[in-house]
Design a protein around this motif. Structure first.
Motif, PDB file in Angstrom:
ATOM      1  N   ILE A   1     -57.410 -54.110  77.631  1.00 11.60           N
ATOM      2  CA  ILE A   1     -56.313 -54.303  78.582  1.00 11.60           C
ATOM      3  C   ILE A   1     -56.914 -54.502  79.973  1.00 11.60           C
ATOM      4  O   ILE A   1     -57.566 -53.602  80.515  1.00 11.60           O
ATOM      5  N   LEU A   2     -56.711 -55.702  80.549  1.00 13.34           N
ATOM      6  CA  LEU A   2     -57.323 -56.072  81.824  1.00 13.34           C
ATOM      7  C   LEU A   2     -56.405 -55.647  82.968  1.00 13.34           C
ATOM      8  O   LEU A   2     -55.730 -56.467  83.608  1.00 13.34           O
ATOM      9  N   LYS A   3     -56.390 -54.362  83.250  1.00 12.55           N
ATOM     10  CA  LYS A   3     -55.370 -53.810  84.142  1.00 12.55           C
ATOM     11  C   LYS A   3     -55.582 -54.219  85.599  1.00 12.55           C
ATOM     12  O   LYS A   3     -54.619 -54.513  86.312  1.00 12.55           O
ATOM     13  N   ASP A   4     -56.822 -54.269  86.093  1.00 11.74           N
ATOM     14  CA  ASP A   4     -57.052 -54.622  87.498  1.00 11.74           C
ATOM     15  C   ASP A   4     -56.726 -56.089  87.789  1.00 11.74           C
ATOM     16  O   ASP A   4     -56.137 -56.412  88.820  1.00 11.74           O
ATOM     17  N   ILE A   5     -57.121 -56.977  86.879  1.00 10.03           N
ATOM     18  CA  ILE A   5     -56.785 -58.393  87.057  1.00 10.03           C
ATOM     19  C   ILE A   5     -55.280 -58.583  87.004  1.00 10.03           C
ATOM     20  O   ILE A   5     -54.699 -59.352  87.772  1.00 10.03           O
TER      21      ILE A   5
ATOM     22  N   LEU B   1     -51.925 -58.270  80.695  1.00  8.15           N
ATOM     23  CA  LEU B   1     -52.964 -59.227  80.329  1.00  8.15           C
ATOM     24  C   LEU B   1     -53.981 -58.519  79.442  1.00  8.15           C
ATOM     25  O   LEU B   1     -54.540 -57.494  79.838  1.00  8.15           O
ATOM     26  N   VAL B   2     -54.205 -59.059  78.247  1.00  9.67           N
ATOM     27  CA  VAL B   2     -55.096 -58.406  77.301  1.00  9.67           C
ATOM     28  C   VAL B   2     -56.034 -59.418  76.662  1.00  9.67           C
ATOM     29  O   VAL B   2     -55.753 -60.620  76.603  1.00  9.67           O
ATOM     30  N   ALA B   3     -57.148 -58.908  76.177  1.00 12.85           N
ATOM     31  CA  ALA B   3     -58.046 -59.670  75.320  1.00 12.85           C
ATOM     32  C   ALA B   3     -58.035 -59.004  73.955  1.00 12.85           C
ATOM     33  O   ALA B   3     -58.269 -57.797  73.845  1.00 12.85           O
ATOM     34  N   ARG B   4     -57.737 -59.787  72.924  1.00 14.00           N
ATOM     35  CA  ARG B   4     -57.731 -59.267  71.559  1.00 14.00           C
ATOM     36  C   ARG B   4     -58.906 -59.852  70.788  1.00 14.00           C
ATOM     37  O   ARG B   4     -59.331 -60.980  71.044  1.00 14.00           O
ATOM     38  N   PHE B   5     -59.403 -59.072  69.856  1.00 12.56           N
ATOM     39  CA  PHE B   5     -60.550 -59.495  69.078  1.00 12.56           C
ATOM     40  C   PHE B   5     -60.162 -59.608  67.612  1.00 12.56           C
ATOM     41  O   PHE B   5     -59.339 -58.839  67.116  1.00 12.56           O
ATOM     42  N   GLY B   6     -60.750 -60.578  66.946  1.00 16.47           N
ATOM     43  CA  GLY B   6     -60.434 -60.801  65.543  1.00 16.47           C
ATOM     44  C   GLY B   6     -61.114 -62.061  65.051  1.00 16.47           C
ATOM     45  O   GLY B   6     -62.230 -62.375  65.453  1.00 16.47           O
TER      46      GLY B   6
END
Length: 380
Positions: A346-350, A139-144
């Protein structure tokens, strides 16, 4: 006469654009027109239950529909990609009102509530694929910035979202990158985990046209490419795009599965390695690698269609990993290349929590709110 790669050839008529295909054939499902099938141009594979959402966040609140005050305006930068001579457009809100930091924080907490149900559902469906196919979820958050392609700029309220041709560009402006490194990284306790320089070579086989093998390698002392990992193209399970119309960056929350290579025989792996061994590092060409004439494909049917040179810095704190990288990419088939600065959280814990059995929704919502609080700081 020596061989000149396509991206270094000069056109006889400089006023005539190269006859290449679009670099991204975006497909939407539901209100985004994504389709649960493979994108043959970009080898994007969607899961059977792929979820896609798009909404706007601004000083006027969270909106599912486009407000009459929002307009499409041309991108001012000359470095962005045009399609068929058409400059992309971005959303801009002409009806702004000043808000406090608390109001902005509250609004981003509402974003968590808006995506929580879809996120939990996407994980429930993806768990089956993990068990059956040895997938690894991330699960990731990308910016742009979300770009739109349309014939004319102006009000967009009369247009339905499904009719807007939307592309998420992962290129982050230098000013935003400086803010992230100088403000966000120290304020959220990030420290450098590692730095690395790699090359990714995407190859395909004519017997499997909808699959991509992503070969990752480093450069040996003799200047040759050494492959250390090979993976299939990822499977997309969920994408939530958030247009932050009062900010210079937008955000994409994405759940995808990395697929381990389990089906290749030793002979096939050897064939791919031989193909990569013929590459030569050349910083003067796009993508950083070049092949001798007619050597970008093998006798066994494998063919290189994209190369990417990556310089990455990985940061970490107790719950997150942050990847900042410079990429130099070249697509062999379309003859197009791009140099970008990319930022991925990178939302590793969630990700770990959502793969547990019988998870508590309240716990998921709290973790998601905390993560979105961090994400909000990337937008300033």
């Amino acid at each position: 006469m020596s061989y000149i790669p396509p991206h270094k050839r000069h056109l006889k008529d400089p006023s005539k654009p190269s006859p290449v295909q679009d670099s991204l054939d975006t497909k939407f499902k539901k209100n985004l027109n994504f389709k649960s099938s493979s994108d043959k141009l970009n080898r994007i594979t969607f899961s059977e239950n792929f979820i896609s959402k798009w909404f706007l966040v601004g000083s006027n609140g969270i909106e599912d529909e486009i407000s009459p005050s929002v307009k499409l305006v041309p991108v001012s930068s000359d470095s962005v990609e045009c399609r068929n001579g058409e400059r992309p457009l971005v959303l801009m809100n002409n009806d702004l009102h000043k808000e406090s930091k608390e109001e902005e924080r509250t609004r981003w907490l509402l974003v968590a509530e808006k995506v929580e149900e879809d996120l939990v559902f996407a994980y429930e469906r993806a768990k089956t694929a993990i068990e059956e196919n040895q997938h690894v979820l991330r699960l990731v958050a990308r910016f742009g910035k979300i770009f739109f392609y349309r014939r004319q700029a102006g009000p967009v309220a009369e247009y339905s979202k499904k009719n807007l041709n939307k592309v998420f560009s992962t290129d982050v402006p230098a000013s935003n990158l400086q803010h992230i490194k100088s403000k966000v990284v120290p304020s959220h306790g990030f420290s450098i985990d590692l730095k690395k320089e790699t090359y990714t070579v995407k190859v395909s086989h004519y017997n499997r046209p909808n699959e991509t093998i992503n070969c990752k390698g480093t450069i040996k002392e003799d200047g040759k490419l050494s492959m250390y990992k090979a993976e299939l193209n990822v499977v997309w399970h969920m994408v939530v795009d958030v247009s932050c119309i009062d900010k210079s960056l937008d955000m994409r929350l994405m759940l995808a599965a990395k697929r381990k290579m389990t089906a290749l025989t030793e002979k096939e792996i050897s064939s791919i390695k031989e193909l990569l061994d013929t590459a030569t590092v050349d910083p003067n060409v796009k993508g950083g690698l070049r092949w001798p004439l007619a050597k970008a494909s093998s006798e066994t049917g494998y063919r290189v269609f994209e190369v990417c040179h990556v310089r990455a810095t990985i940061y970490k704190n107790q719950t997150l990993r942050l990847r900042v990288r410079d990429t130099d990419r070249f697509n062999e088939r379309t003859g197009t290349g791009a140099v970008k600065r990319e930022v991925t959280l990178i939302l590793k814990d969630i990700n770990t929590k959502l793969q547990e059995e019988n998870i508590e929704r309240a716990c998921v919502l709290k973790m998601l709110r905390d993560a979105l609080g961090t994400i909000r700081d990337f937008m300033h």
